[in-house]
Design a protein around this motif. Structure first.
Motif, PDB file in Angstrom:
ATOM      1  N   UNK A 148       4.739 -20.555  31.864  1.00 12.71           N
ATOM      2  CA  UNK A 148       3.936 -19.439  32.368  1.00 12.71           C
ATOM      3  C   UNK A 148       4.398 -18.099  31.810  1.00 12.71           C
ATOM      4  N   UNK A 149       3.469 -17.166  31.771  1.00 14.22           N
ATOM      5  CA  UNK A 149       3.775 -15.825  31.263  1.00 14.22           C
ATOM      6  C   UNK A 149       4.770 -15.097  32.166  1.00 14.22           C
ATOM      7  N   UNK A 150       4.736 -15.406  33.452  1.00  9.33           N
ATOM      8  CA  UNK A 150       5.618 -14.742  34.412  1.00  9.33           C
ATOM      9  C   UNK A 150       6.635 -15.712  34.998  1.00  9.33           C
ATOM     10  N   UNK A 151       7.075 -16.672  34.196  1.00  6.25           N
ATOM     11  CA  UNK A 151       8.065 -17.651  34.657  1.00  6.25           C
ATOM     12  C   UNK A 151       9.329 -16.959  35.143  1.00  6.25           C
ATOM     13  N   UNK A 152       9.804 -17.393  36.297  1.00  2.68           N
ATOM     14  CA  UNK A 152      11.027 -16.845  36.885  1.00  2.68           C
ATOM     15  C   UNK A 152      12.062 -17.963  36.940  1.00  2.68           C
ATOM     16  N   UNK A 153      13.052 -17.873  36.063  1.00  3.38           N
ATOM     17  CA  UNK A 153      14.063 -18.931  35.985  1.00  3.38           C
ATOM     18  C   UNK A 153      14.880 -19.044  37.265  1.00  3.38           C
ATOM     19  N   UNK A 154      14.923 -17.978  38.052  1.00  2.44           N
ATOM     20  CA  UNK A 154      15.707 -18.014  39.285  1.00  2.44           C
ATOM     21  C   UNK A 154      14.916 -18.569  40.463  1.00  2.44           C
ATOM     22  N   UNK A 155      13.609 -18.741  40.318  1.00  2.00           N
ATOM     23  CA  UNK A 155      12.769 -19.201  41.426  1.00  2.00           C
ATOM     24  C   UNK A 155      13.045 -20.671  41.745  1.00  2.00           C
ATOM     25  N   UNK A 156      13.110 -20.962  43.040  1.00  2.00           N
ATOM     26  CA  UNK A 156      13.311 -22.335  43.500  1.00  2.00           C
ATOM     27  C   UNK A 156      12.046 -22.896  44.144  1.00  2.00           C
ATOM     28  N   UNK A 157      11.216 -22.013  44.686  1.00  2.00           N
ATOM     29  CA  UNK A 157       9.991 -22.438  45.359  1.00  2.00           C
ATOM     30  C   UNK A 157       8.797 -21.744  44.715  1.00  2.00           C
ATOM     31  N   UNK A 158       7.847 -22.535  44.218  1.00  2.00           N
ATOM     32  CA  UNK A 158       6.673 -21.935  43.567  1.00  2.00           C
ATOM     33  C   UNK A 158       5.752 -21.316  44.617  1.00  2.00           C
ATOM     34  N   UNK A 159       5.342 -20.072  44.354  1.00  2.00           N
ATOM     35  CA  UNK A 159       4.485 -19.363  45.307  1.00  2.00           C
ATOM     36  C   UNK A 159       3.045 -19.246  44.831  1.00  2.00           C
ATOM     37  N   UNK A 160       2.683 -19.993  43.779  1.00  2.00           N
ATOM     38  CA  UNK A 160       1.317 -19.971  43.288  1.00  2.00           C
ATOM     39  C   UNK A 160       0.961 -18.757  42.465  1.00  2.00           C
ATOM     40  N   UNK A 161       1.969 -18.008  42.021  1.00  2.00           N
ATOM     41  CA  UNK A 161       1.710 -16.761  41.299  1.00  2.00           C
ATOM     42  C   UNK A 161       1.689 -16.921  39.782  1.00  2.00           C
ATOM     43  N   UNK A 162       1.861 -18.133  39.274  1.00  2.00           N
ATOM     44  CA  UNK A 162       1.975 -18.334  37.824  1.00  2.00           C
ATOM     45  C   UNK A 162       0.738 -17.833  37.080  1.00  2.00           C
ATOM     46  N   UNK A 178      -0.294 -13.129  22.801  1.00  2.00           N
ATOM     47  CA  UNK A 178      -0.081 -13.497  21.409  1.00  2.00           C
ATOM     48  C   UNK A 178       0.923 -14.599  21.191  1.00  2.00           C
ATOM     49  N   UNK A 179       1.426 -15.183  22.265  1.00  2.00           N
ATOM     50  CA  UNK A 179       2.368 -16.304  22.174  1.00  2.00           C
ATOM     51  C   UNK A 179       1.754 -17.518  22.840  1.00  2.00           C
ATOM     52  N   UNK A 180       2.002 -18.676  22.259  1.00  2.00           N
ATOM     53  CA  UNK A 180       1.564 -19.939  22.851  1.00  2.00           C
ATOM     54  C   UNK A 180       2.809 -20.708  23.259  1.00  2.00           C
ATOM     55  N   UNK A 181       2.933 -20.951  24.563  1.00  2.00           N
ATOM     56  CA  UNK A 181       4.081 -21.684  25.100  1.00  2.00           C
ATOM     57  C   UNK A 181       3.687 -23.136  25.338  1.00  2.00           C
ATOM     58  N   UNK A 182       4.420 -24.049  24.733  1.00  2.00           N
ATOM     59  CA  UNK A 182       4.159 -25.482  24.877  1.00  2.00           C
ATOM     60  C   UNK A 182       5.396 -26.182  25.425  1.00  2.00           C
ATOM     61  N   UNK A 183       5.174 -27.075  26.373  1.00  2.00           N
ATOM     62  CA  UNK A 183       6.269 -27.904  26.888  1.00  2.00           C
ATOM     63  C   UNK A 183       5.812 -29.350  26.904  1.00  2.00           C
ATOM     64  N   UNK A 184       6.502 -30.169  26.114  1.00  2.00           N
ATOM     65  CA  UNK A 184       6.154 -31.582  26.049  1.00  2.00           C
ATOM     66  C   UNK A 184       6.453 -32.260  27.381  1.00  2.00           C
ATOM     67  N   UNK A 185       5.627 -33.213  27.747  1.00  2.00           N
ATOM     68  CA  UNK A 185       5.826 -33.967  28.985  1.00  2.00           C
ATOM     69  C   UNK A 185       7.197 -34.638  28.969  1.00  2.00           C
TER      70      UNK A 185
END
Length: 335
Positions: A180-194, A254-261
């Protein structure tokens, strides 16, 4: 009435005894656990105080108070358990609530009474915790420590200002999707804000574009793999005809972030002149190149033309007369 000498003697004795008793009675705090214990007092007056200039709020439930005893102040821990301190200056062992104690915190010294029956444990405040180093009775020393454990991350919902040792309990809400564009590495619980799309990029929903991924060894020579790539609206993707989710994706400024399964790493590709590309390490000191390009029809006259296409794949559909003997024959027409 005339008092006899005997009556008078008895009366004087009683008066003397009364004043003697009054003069020997001294009120004050008679509990030697209290901060204001008075050794001369023999009549309790309810004045006992069990906290004076406290270093911690021991009743803070956001903190786990861990008592540890270490043999010879090094090596193995011989005792390690959590204590609960209550506002009435009693307490219990978290692992066994039947084990209780009383306590006071007086000017930098914490006294815990009867944690072991008939004994007092005295711990002095030093640095950022309570500790002591009593003799082990055999010429050596043991270390005792009361350390506040909890969440030490200030942005966490359960941040414990008194905690010294982080126990991994922090609860931080935020975006937990690594792509996600706003990924928070410190987050433990997803709040649906991605946020999965932000800023300039390409339109992956363009039905006239065929996206092709190419990997080139050492960024030169022939491609080692070329795959048709489908970017789905739910931000998952499929390579070729696999029929399974092969990756997740997000497009961010302008960036494409990909994460393989099944992979923890995220590959970031840069959008340049309509193509996405990245140069990644091959793990042995060299680099590989990844390229994602838009294939399709580049003829503006075609019904399936797309301005996003970077590589013409001969798929153009141009309506017109295809009969070369006709007056209106169009050489470019395909249908």
């Amino acid at each position: 009435m005339q008092l006899t000498s005997l009556t008078l003697a008895i009366l004087l004795t009683c008066i003397a005894s009364f004043y003697s008793t009054e003069s020997s009675a001294q009120t004050g705090c008679t509990d030697d656990l209290a901060c204001n214990y008075d050794a001369l007092a023999n009549l309790p007056d309810g004045s006992c105080v069990y906290e004076s200039n406290p270093n911690f709020d021991l009743t803070d439930e956001s903190v786990a108070w861990i008592y540890t005893a270490i043999l010879n102040c090094s090596g193995d821990t011989v005792t390690n358990f959590q204590l609960h301190f209550f506002a009435n200056h009693f307490g219990s062992v978290a692992q066994d609530p039947s084990v209780t104690f009383s306590w006071s915190q007086c000017d930098g010294v914490l006294t815990i009474r009867n944690l072991a029956p008939g004994t007092d444990i005295e711990l002095a405040f030093g640095g950022d915790t309570f500790w002591s180093m009593p003799s082990d009775g055999n010429g050596g020393f043991s270390c005792q420590l009361l350390n506040p454990h909890g969440c030490t991350f200030p942005s966490a919902q359960n941040f414990a200002a008194q905690a010294v040792t982080d126990d991994g309990s922090c609860i931080v809400t935020g975006c937990t999707a690594p792509t996600a564009c706003n990924y928070d590495a410190s987050a433990t619980d997803d709040d649906g804000s991605c946020i999965l799309e932000s800023g300039p990029g390409v339109d992956f929903s363009d039905e006239f574009v065929r996206w092709v991924t190419t990997h080139t060894l050492d960024c030169s020579g022939d491609p080692i793999i070329t795959l048709d790539t489908e970017f789905l609206p739910n931000h998952t993707g499929v390579y070729g005809e696999s029929g399974t989710v092969d990756f997740t994706w997000a497009q961010c400024n302008g960036l494409l972030n990909l994460q393989a399964t099944g992979d923890t790493a995220v590959t970031v590709l840069q959008l340049t002149n309509g193509d996405f590309w990245a140069m990644t390490s091959d793990g042995v000191g060299g680099f590989n190149c990844a390229l994602i390009q838009a294939y399709g029809c580049m003829n503006p006259a075609a019904t399936n033309f797309s301005s996003q296409v970077r590589v013409d794949d001969g798929s153009c559909v141009v309506l017109g007369c295809t009969d070369d003997i006709a007056c209106n024959y169009a050489a470019s027409a395909t249908d």
